[in-house]
Design an enzyme around this catalytic site. Structure first.
Site, PDB file in Angstrom:
ATOM      1  CE  LYS A  17      -3.834  -2.143   2.546  1.00  0.00           C
ATOM      2  NZ  LYS A  17      -4.681  -2.078   3.770  1.00  0.00           N
ATOM      3  CB  CYS A  82      -2.557   1.425 -16.716  1.00  0.00           C
ATOM      4  SG  CYS A  82      -3.391   2.574 -15.611  1.00  0.00           S
ATOM      5  CB  CYS A 214      -7.021  -2.648  -9.093  1.00  0.00           C
ATOM      6  SG  CYS A 214      -6.553  -1.149  -9.991  1.00  0.00           S
TER       7      CYS A 214
END
Length: 395
Positions: A17, A82, A214
Protein backbone atom coordinates in the site's frame (compact mmCIF):
# COMPACT_ATOMS: atom_id res chain seq x y z
CA UNK A 1 16.92 -12.37 -39.86
CA UNK A 2 15.16 -11.18 -36.66
CA UNK A 3 16.59 -12.71 -33.52
CA UNK A 4 14.39 -14.96 -31.38
CA UNK A 5 13.82 -13.07 -28.12
CA UNK A 6 14.29 -15.03 -24.90
CA UNK A 7 13.09 -13.98 -21.45
CA UNK A 8 16.18 -15.05 -19.54
CA UNK A 9 15.27 -13.61 -16.14
CA UNK A 10 12.34 -12.07 -14.27
CA UNK A 11 11.95 -10.52 -10.85
CA UNK A 12 9.47 -8.57 -8.77
CA UNK A 13 8.95 -7.46 -5.20
CA UNK A 14 5.78 -7.86 -3.13
CA UNK A 15 3.39 -5.00 -3.84
CA UNK A 16 2.41 -2.78 -0.93
CA UNK A 17 0.00 0.00 0.00
CA UNK A 18 1.14 3.60 -0.51
CA UNK A 19 3.19 4.80 2.44
CA UNK A 20 4.43 1.31 3.28
CA UNK A 21 7.01 0.96 0.51
CA UNK A 22 10.67 1.72 -0.03
CA UNK A 23 11.49 4.72 -2.27
CA UNK A 24 11.00 4.08 -6.00
CA UNK A 25 14.72 3.81 -6.76
CA UNK A 26 15.23 1.16 -4.08
CA UNK A 27 12.20 -0.83 -5.27
CA UNK A 28 13.36 -0.63 -8.88
CA UNK A 29 16.91 -1.67 -8.08
CA UNK A 30 15.70 -4.60 -5.99
CA UNK A 31 13.49 -5.92 -8.81
CA UNK A 32 16.31 -5.48 -11.34
CA UNK A 33 18.74 -7.43 -9.14
CA UNK A 34 16.18 -10.21 -8.73
CA UNK A 35 15.83 -10.46 -12.52
CA UNK A 36 19.61 -10.49 -12.98
CA UNK A 37 19.99 -13.19 -10.34
CA UNK A 38 17.22 -15.21 -11.97
CA UNK A 39 19.04 -14.98 -15.31
CA UNK A 40 22.47 -15.66 -13.80
CA UNK A 41 23.86 -12.38 -15.18
CA UNK A 42 25.80 -9.37 -13.83
CA UNK A 43 24.69 -5.78 -14.32
CA UNK A 44 27.67 -5.26 -16.62
CA UNK A 45 26.06 -7.72 -19.07
CA UNK A 46 23.14 -5.33 -19.65
CA UNK A 47 23.64 -3.32 -22.85
CA UNK A 48 20.56 -1.08 -22.63
CA UNK A 49 17.76 -0.45 -20.12
CA UNK A 50 14.17 0.64 -20.76
CA UNK A 51 12.54 1.90 -17.57
CA UNK A 52 8.85 2.67 -17.07
CA UNK A 53 7.04 4.76 -14.46
CA UNK A 54 4.09 7.17 -14.54
CA UNK A 55 4.50 9.34 -11.45
CA UNK A 56 7.98 10.78 -11.15
CA UNK A 57 10.52 13.25 -12.41
CA UNK A 58 12.64 12.84 -15.51
CA UNK A 59 15.49 10.28 -15.30
CA UNK A 60 14.01 8.37 -12.35
CA UNK A 61 15.00 5.32 -14.41
CA UNK A 62 18.63 6.30 -14.10
CA UNK A 63 18.27 6.70 -10.33
CA UNK A 64 17.02 3.12 -10.03
CA UNK A 65 19.48 1.53 -12.48
CA UNK A 66 22.43 3.45 -10.99
CA UNK A 67 21.75 1.67 -7.70
CA UNK A 68 22.44 -1.62 -9.49
CA UNK A 69 25.54 -0.35 -11.27
CA UNK A 70 26.73 2.66 -13.26
CA UNK A 71 28.06 1.18 -16.50
CA UNK A 72 27.39 4.00 -18.95
CA UNK A 73 24.67 2.21 -20.93
CA UNK A 74 21.72 3.92 -22.67
CA UNK A 75 18.75 4.23 -20.28
CA UNK A 76 15.40 5.25 -21.77
CA UNK A 77 12.44 6.34 -19.62
CA UNK A 78 8.89 5.43 -20.69
CA UNK A 79 5.44 6.70 -19.60
CA UNK A 80 2.32 5.18 -21.21
CA UNK A 81 -0.11 5.29 -18.31
CA UNK A 82 -1.13 1.84 -17.05
CA UNK A 83 0.54 0.06 -19.99
CA UNK A 84 3.93 1.59 -19.11
CA UNK A 85 5.56 -1.66 -17.95
CA UNK A 86 4.65 -3.56 -21.09
CA UNK A 87 5.62 -0.56 -23.22
CA UNK A 88 9.12 -0.90 -21.74
CA UNK A 89 8.97 -4.61 -22.55
CA UNK A 90 7.85 -3.81 -26.11
CA UNK A 91 10.82 -1.50 -26.66
CA UNK A 92 13.27 -3.97 -25.14
CA UNK A 93 11.94 -6.75 -27.35
CA UNK A 94 12.37 -4.60 -30.45
CA UNK A 95 15.98 -3.84 -29.54
CA UNK A 96 16.86 -7.51 -29.16
CA UNK A 97 14.83 -8.72 -32.14
CA UNK A 98 16.41 -6.14 -34.45
CA UNK A 99 19.93 -7.01 -33.34
CA UNK A 100 20.55 -3.53 -31.87
CA UNK A 101 21.37 -5.18 -28.53
CA UNK A 102 21.78 -8.73 -27.21
CA UNK A 103 20.84 -8.18 -23.58
CA UNK A 104 18.32 -5.56 -22.42
CA UNK A 105 16.74 -4.79 -19.05
CA UNK A 106 13.04 -3.85 -18.99
CA UNK A 107 12.21 -2.35 -15.59
CA UNK A 108 9.04 -0.81 -14.18
CA UNK A 109 8.20 0.72 -10.81
CA UNK A 110 5.69 3.04 -9.16
CA UNK A 111 5.61 4.91 -5.86
CA UNK A 112 1.96 5.89 -5.63
CA UNK A 113 -0.16 8.04 -3.35
CA UNK A 114 -3.38 6.91 -1.63
CA UNK A 115 -6.71 7.56 -3.33
CA UNK A 116 -7.98 7.76 -6.88
CA UNK A 117 -5.70 8.50 -9.82
CA UNK A 118 -5.46 12.20 -10.57
CA UNK A 119 -4.07 14.63 -13.11
CA UNK A 120 -1.12 16.59 -11.68
CA UNK A 121 -0.50 19.06 -14.50
CA UNK A 122 -3.55 21.31 -14.37
CA UNK A 123 -1.96 24.28 -16.15
CA UNK A 124 -2.07 22.61 -19.61
CA UNK A 125 -4.44 20.51 -21.75
CA UNK A 126 -5.22 17.07 -20.35
CA UNK A 127 -4.52 14.12 -22.65
CA UNK A 128 -8.06 12.99 -21.76
CA UNK A 129 -9.82 16.24 -22.66
CA UNK A 130 -11.43 15.08 -25.91
CA UNK A 131 -12.39 11.76 -24.30
CA UNK A 132 -13.77 13.37 -21.14
CA UNK A 133 -16.38 15.33 -23.10
CA UNK A 134 -17.57 12.10 -24.78
CA UNK A 135 -17.78 10.30 -21.43
CA UNK A 136 -19.80 13.19 -19.99
CA UNK A 137 -22.26 13.03 -22.88
CA UNK A 138 -22.64 9.24 -22.73
CA UNK A 139 -22.66 8.75 -18.97
CA UNK A 140 -24.06 11.98 -17.56
CA UNK A 141 -22.48 11.33 -14.17
CA UNK A 142 -19.30 12.69 -12.62
CA UNK A 143 -16.77 10.62 -10.70
CA UNK A 144 -12.99 10.19 -10.44
CA UNK A 145 -11.44 9.59 -13.86
CA UNK A 146 -10.88 5.82 -13.80
CA UNK A 147 -14.18 5.05 -12.06
CA UNK A 148 -16.04 7.14 -14.61
CA UNK A 149 -14.45 5.48 -17.64
CA UNK A 150 -14.47 1.84 -16.55
CA UNK A 151 -17.65 2.03 -14.48
CA UNK A 152 -19.39 3.65 -17.43
CA UNK A 153 -18.11 0.96 -19.77
CA UNK A 154 -19.45 -1.70 -17.41
CA UNK A 155 -22.84 0.01 -17.37
CA UNK A 156 -22.87 0.13 -21.18
CA UNK A 157 -22.11 -3.60 -21.23
CA UNK A 158 -24.96 -4.33 -18.81
CA UNK A 159 -27.38 -2.18 -20.82
CA UNK A 160 -26.34 -3.80 -24.10
CA UNK A 161 -26.37 -7.44 -23.04
CA UNK A 162 -28.64 -7.55 -19.98
CA UNK A 163 -25.86 -8.52 -17.58
CA UNK A 164 -26.08 -7.71 -13.87
CA UNK A 165 -23.44 -6.39 -11.43
CA UNK A 166 -23.23 -9.91 -10.02
CA UNK A 167 -21.22 -10.85 -13.14
CA UNK A 168 -18.43 -8.48 -12.05
CA UNK A 169 -18.68 -9.76 -8.48
CA UNK A 170 -18.01 -13.31 -9.70
CA UNK A 171 -14.90 -12.10 -11.53
CA UNK A 172 -13.62 -10.33 -8.40
CA UNK A 173 -14.26 -13.37 -6.23
CA UNK A 174 -12.34 -15.54 -8.71
CA UNK A 175 -9.39 -13.13 -8.49
CA UNK A 176 -9.31 -13.51 -4.71
CA UNK A 177 -9.25 -17.31 -4.93
CA UNK A 178 -6.25 -17.14 -7.27
CA UNK A 179 -4.43 -14.55 -5.14
CA UNK A 180 -4.71 -16.75 -2.06
CA UNK A 181 -1.91 -18.83 -3.59
CA UNK A 182 0.32 -15.89 -4.51
CA UNK A 183 2.74 -14.73 -1.78
CA UNK A 184 3.47 -11.56 -3.80
CA UNK A 185 -0.17 -10.43 -3.94
CA UNK A 186 -1.25 -7.49 -1.78
CA UNK A 187 -4.70 -8.89 -0.93
CA UNK A 188 -4.81 -12.65 -0.30
CA UNK A 189 -8.11 -12.92 1.56
CA UNK A 190 -10.71 -14.97 -0.32
CA UNK A 191 -14.00 -13.13 -0.76
CA UNK A 192 -17.35 -14.42 -1.99
CA UNK A 193 -19.63 -12.96 -4.66
CA UNK A 194 -21.95 -11.72 -1.93
CA UNK A 195 -19.12 -10.02 -0.06
CA UNK A 196 -18.08 -8.20 -3.24
CA UNK A 197 -21.65 -6.99 -3.75
CA UNK A 198 -21.93 -5.95 -0.10
CA UNK A 199 -18.73 -3.88 -0.06
CA UNK A 200 -19.19 -0.08 -0.08
CA UNK A 201 -20.49 1.49 -3.27
CA UNK A 202 -17.93 3.73 -4.96
CA UNK A 203 -20.09 4.58 -7.99
CA UNK A 204 -23.77 3.73 -7.29
CA UNK A 205 -24.97 4.92 -10.72
CA UNK A 206 -23.18 1.98 -12.37
CA UNK A 207 -23.37 -0.55 -9.53
CA UNK A 208 -19.64 -0.53 -8.82
CA UNK A 209 -18.47 -1.55 -5.36
CA UNK A 210 -15.07 -0.96 -3.80
CA UNK A 211 -13.97 -4.58 -4.23
CA UNK A 212 -14.57 -4.35 -7.99
CA UNK A 213 -11.73 -1.80 -8.26
CA UNK A 214 -8.01 -2.41 -7.95
CA UNK A 215 -6.20 -0.52 -5.18
CA UNK A 216 -3.44 2.11 -5.61
CA UNK A 217 -0.24 0.20 -5.02
CA UNK A 218 3.52 0.57 -4.92
CA UNK A 219 5.98 -1.94 -6.35
CA UNK A 220 8.49 -2.89 -9.03
CA UNK A 221 9.15 -5.69 -11.51
CA UNK A 222 11.74 -6.44 -14.19
CA UNK A 223 12.65 -8.75 -17.05
CA UNK A 224 15.92 -9.50 -18.85
CA UNK A 225 15.48 -10.03 -22.60
CA UNK A 226 18.29 -11.61 -24.62
CA UNK A 227 18.86 -13.00 -28.09
CA UNK A 228 18.75 -16.76 -28.49
CA UNK A 229 22.42 -16.75 -29.53
CA UNK A 230 23.38 -14.82 -26.39
CA UNK A 231 21.36 -17.23 -24.23
CA UNK A 232 23.00 -20.31 -25.72
CA UNK A 233 26.48 -18.78 -25.63
CA UNK A 234 26.10 -17.91 -21.94
CA UNK A 235 24.25 -21.08 -20.97
CA UNK A 236 21.13 -19.19 -19.88
CA UNK A 237 17.63 -20.56 -19.42
CA UNK A 238 16.11 -20.22 -22.89
CA UNK A 239 12.85 -22.11 -22.35
CA UNK A 240 10.58 -19.06 -22.64
CA UNK A 241 10.47 -16.83 -25.71
CA UNK A 242 8.33 -13.92 -26.87
CA UNK A 243 6.89 -15.27 -30.12
CA UNK A 244 4.61 -12.34 -31.00
CA UNK A 245 3.85 -8.90 -29.63
CA UNK A 246 1.82 -5.89 -30.72
CA UNK A 247 1.24 -2.37 -29.43
CA UNK A 248 -1.81 -0.43 -30.59
CA UNK A 249 -3.32 3.00 -29.97
CA UNK A 250 -6.82 4.36 -30.44
CA UNK A 251 -8.43 4.59 -33.87
CA UNK A 252 -10.64 7.47 -35.03
CA UNK A 253 -13.77 5.41 -34.36
CA UNK A 254 -13.50 6.07 -30.60
CA UNK A 255 -14.50 9.69 -31.24
CA UNK A 256 -16.47 9.25 -34.47
CA UNK A 257 -18.63 6.38 -33.12
CA UNK A 258 -18.57 7.05 -29.37
CA UNK A 259 -18.87 4.11 -27.01
CA UNK A 260 -17.68 3.83 -23.43
CA UNK A 261 -16.50 0.29 -24.13
CA UNK A 262 -14.44 1.65 -27.00
CA UNK A 263 -13.06 4.51 -24.92
CA UNK A 264 -11.58 2.07 -22.38
CA UNK A 265 -9.62 0.25 -25.05
CA UNK A 266 -11.69 -2.65 -26.36
CA UNK A 267 -10.81 -1.71 -29.93
CA UNK A 268 -7.11 -1.38 -29.16
CA UNK A 269 -7.21 -4.78 -27.45
CA UNK A 270 -9.01 -6.40 -30.36
CA UNK A 271 -6.49 -4.97 -32.86
CA UNK A 272 -3.45 -6.01 -30.81
CA UNK A 273 -4.77 -9.52 -30.17
CA UNK A 274 -5.56 -10.02 -33.85
CA UNK A 275 -2.03 -9.01 -34.83
CA UNK A 276 -0.48 -11.33 -32.27
CA UNK A 277 -2.58 -14.32 -33.27
CA UNK A 278 -1.79 -13.76 -36.94
CA UNK A 279 1.96 -13.37 -36.39
CA UNK A 280 2.17 -16.49 -34.25
CA UNK A 281 -0.19 -18.57 -36.39
CA UNK A 282 -2.43 -19.43 -33.43
CA UNK A 283 -5.92 -18.63 -32.24
CA UNK A 284 -7.32 -17.76 -28.82
CA UNK A 285 -8.33 -21.40 -28.43
CA UNK A 286 -4.63 -22.35 -28.30
CA UNK A 287 -3.85 -20.20 -25.24
CA UNK A 288 -3.39 -21.91 -21.87
CA UNK A 289 -2.93 -19.09 -19.37
CA UNK A 290 -3.60 -15.35 -19.49
CA UNK A 291 -2.66 -12.30 -17.44
CA UNK A 292 -5.01 -9.50 -18.48
CA UNK A 293 -5.59 -5.94 -17.35
CA UNK A 294 -8.29 -6.19 -14.68
CA UNK A 295 -7.95 -2.69 -13.22
CA UNK A 296 -11.69 -3.11 -12.59
CA UNK A 297 -13.70 -6.31 -12.68
CA UNK A 298 -15.69 -4.64 -15.45
CA UNK A 299 -12.61 -4.43 -17.65
CA UNK A 300 -11.78 -8.11 -17.20
CA UNK A 301 -15.21 -8.95 -18.62
CA UNK A 302 -14.72 -6.60 -21.59
CA UNK A 303 -11.27 -8.06 -22.22
CA UNK A 304 -12.51 -11.66 -22.37
CA UNK A 305 -14.47 -10.67 -25.47
CA UNK A 306 -11.86 -8.34 -27.00
CA UNK A 307 -9.22 -11.09 -26.80
CA UNK A 308 -11.60 -13.55 -28.45
CA UNK A 309 -11.88 -15.86 -25.44
CA UNK A 310 -15.66 -15.83 -25.81
CA UNK A 311 -18.20 -14.25 -28.21
CA UNK A 312 -19.42 -10.68 -27.76
CA UNK A 313 -22.12 -10.74 -25.11
CA UNK A 314 -20.94 -14.21 -24.05
CA UNK A 315 -19.00 -13.28 -20.91
CA UNK A 316 -21.83 -14.16 -18.51
CA UNK A 317 -21.95 -17.77 -19.75
CA UNK A 318 -18.14 -17.87 -19.94
CA UNK A 319 -17.87 -16.94 -16.26
CA UNK A 320 -20.82 -19.09 -15.14
CA UNK A 321 -19.24 -22.13 -16.86
CA UNK A 322 -15.94 -21.54 -15.04
CA UNK A 323 -14.04 -21.07 -18.29
CA UNK A 324 -11.95 -18.28 -16.74
CA UNK A 325 -10.35 -20.39 -14.00
CA UNK A 326 -8.71 -23.71 -13.18
CA UNK A 327 -10.56 -26.62 -14.72
CA UNK A 328 -12.09 -24.43 -17.45
CA UNK A 329 -10.96 -23.45 -20.94
CA UNK A 330 -8.50 -20.80 -19.73
CA UNK A 331 -6.92 -19.69 -16.48
CA UNK A 332 -7.15 -15.90 -16.37
CA UNK A 333 -4.99 -13.96 -13.92
CA UNK A 334 -3.58 -16.86 -11.88
CA UNK A 335 -1.59 -14.22 -9.96
CA UNK A 336 -4.82 -12.69 -8.66
CA UNK A 337 -4.54 -9.92 -11.23
CA UNK A 338 -4.52 -6.21 -10.54
CA UNK A 339 -7.66 -6.60 -8.41
CA UNK A 340 -5.81 -8.67 -5.78
CA UNK A 341 -2.11 -8.37 -6.58
CA UNK A 342 -2.28 -4.59 -6.89
CA UNK A 343 -1.57 -2.11 -9.68
CA UNK A 344 1.60 -0.01 -9.39
CA UNK A 345 1.17 1.48 -12.85
CA UNK A 346 4.72 1.32 -14.17
CA UNK A 347 5.35 -2.16 -12.78
CA UNK A 348 2.13 -3.93 -13.76
CA UNK A 349 3.12 -5.07 -17.26
CA UNK A 350 6.39 -6.53 -16.02
CA UNK A 351 4.68 -8.21 -13.06
CA UNK A 352 2.36 -9.89 -15.59
CA UNK A 353 5.45 -10.97 -17.54
CA UNK A 354 7.00 -12.40 -14.37
CA UNK A 355 3.91 -14.49 -13.59
CA UNK A 356 3.62 -15.90 -17.10
CA UNK A 357 7.31 -16.76 -17.39
CA UNK A 358 7.10 -18.66 -14.11
CA UNK A 359 3.99 -20.44 -15.36
CA UNK A 360 5.76 -21.56 -18.55
CA UNK A 361 8.81 -22.67 -16.57
CA UNK A 362 6.56 -24.76 -14.35
CA UNK A 363 7.62 -22.79 -11.27
CA UNK A 364 4.32 -21.18 -10.24
CA UNK A 365 3.84 -23.61 -7.32
CA UNK A 366 0.22 -23.71 -6.09
CA UNK A 367 -0.85 -21.41 -8.96
CA UNK A 368 0.64 -23.65 -11.64
CA UNK A 369 -1.47 -24.16 -14.76
CA UNK A 370 -0.75 -27.75 -15.68
CA UNK A 371 0.97 -28.24 -19.03
CA UNK A 372 1.01 -24.53 -19.92
CA UNK A 373 2.81 -23.93 -23.24
CA UNK A 374 1.31 -20.67 -24.57
CA UNK A 375 0.74 -17.64 -22.34
CA UNK A 376 -0.93 -14.36 -23.31
CA UNK A 377 -0.38 -10.98 -21.65
CA UNK A 378 -2.69 -7.96 -22.03
CA UNK A 379 -1.78 -4.55 -20.57
CA UNK A 380 -3.86 -1.43 -21.23
CA UNK A 381 -3.37 2.29 -20.68
CA UNK A 382 -6.02 4.96 -21.21
CA UNK A 383 -5.07 7.79 -23.46
CA UNK A 384 -4.15 5.30 -24.96
CA UNK A 385 -1.93 2.30 -25.56
CA UNK A 386 -2.44 -1.45 -25.43
CA UNK A 387 0.25 -4.13 -25.53
CA UNK A 388 -0.50 -7.81 -26.10
CA UNK A 389 2.38 -10.28 -25.79
CA UNK A 390 2.48 -14.01 -26.51
CA UNK A 391 5.02 -16.21 -24.73
CA UNK A 392 5.85 -19.78 -25.64
CA UNK A 393 7.63 -22.55 -23.78
CA UNK A 394 10.23 -24.37 -25.84
CA UNK A 395 9.23 -27.91 -26.78
Amino acid sequence: MPSRVIVAGVGMIPFTKPGACEPYDVMGATAAVKALDDAGLHHSDIQQAIVGYVYGDSTCGQAAVYRVGMSGIPIINVNNNCSTGSSALFMARQLVESGAAECVLALGFEQMRPGALEIFWNDRPSPFSRFDSIVADLLGQDAPLALKYFGGAGKEYMDRYGAKPELFAKVRAKASRHAANNPLALFRKVVTDDEVMASPMVFPHVGMTRLMACPPTCGAAAAILVSEEFARKRGLDHRVAIVAQAMTTDRAEVVEQPSLIGLVGAGMTRDAARQVYQRAGVGPEDIDVIELHDCFAQNEVLTYEALGLCPEGGAEKFVADGDNTYGGRYVTNPSGGLLSKGHPLGATGLAQCTELVQQLRGRAEARQVEGAKLALQHNLGLGGACVVTLYQRAA
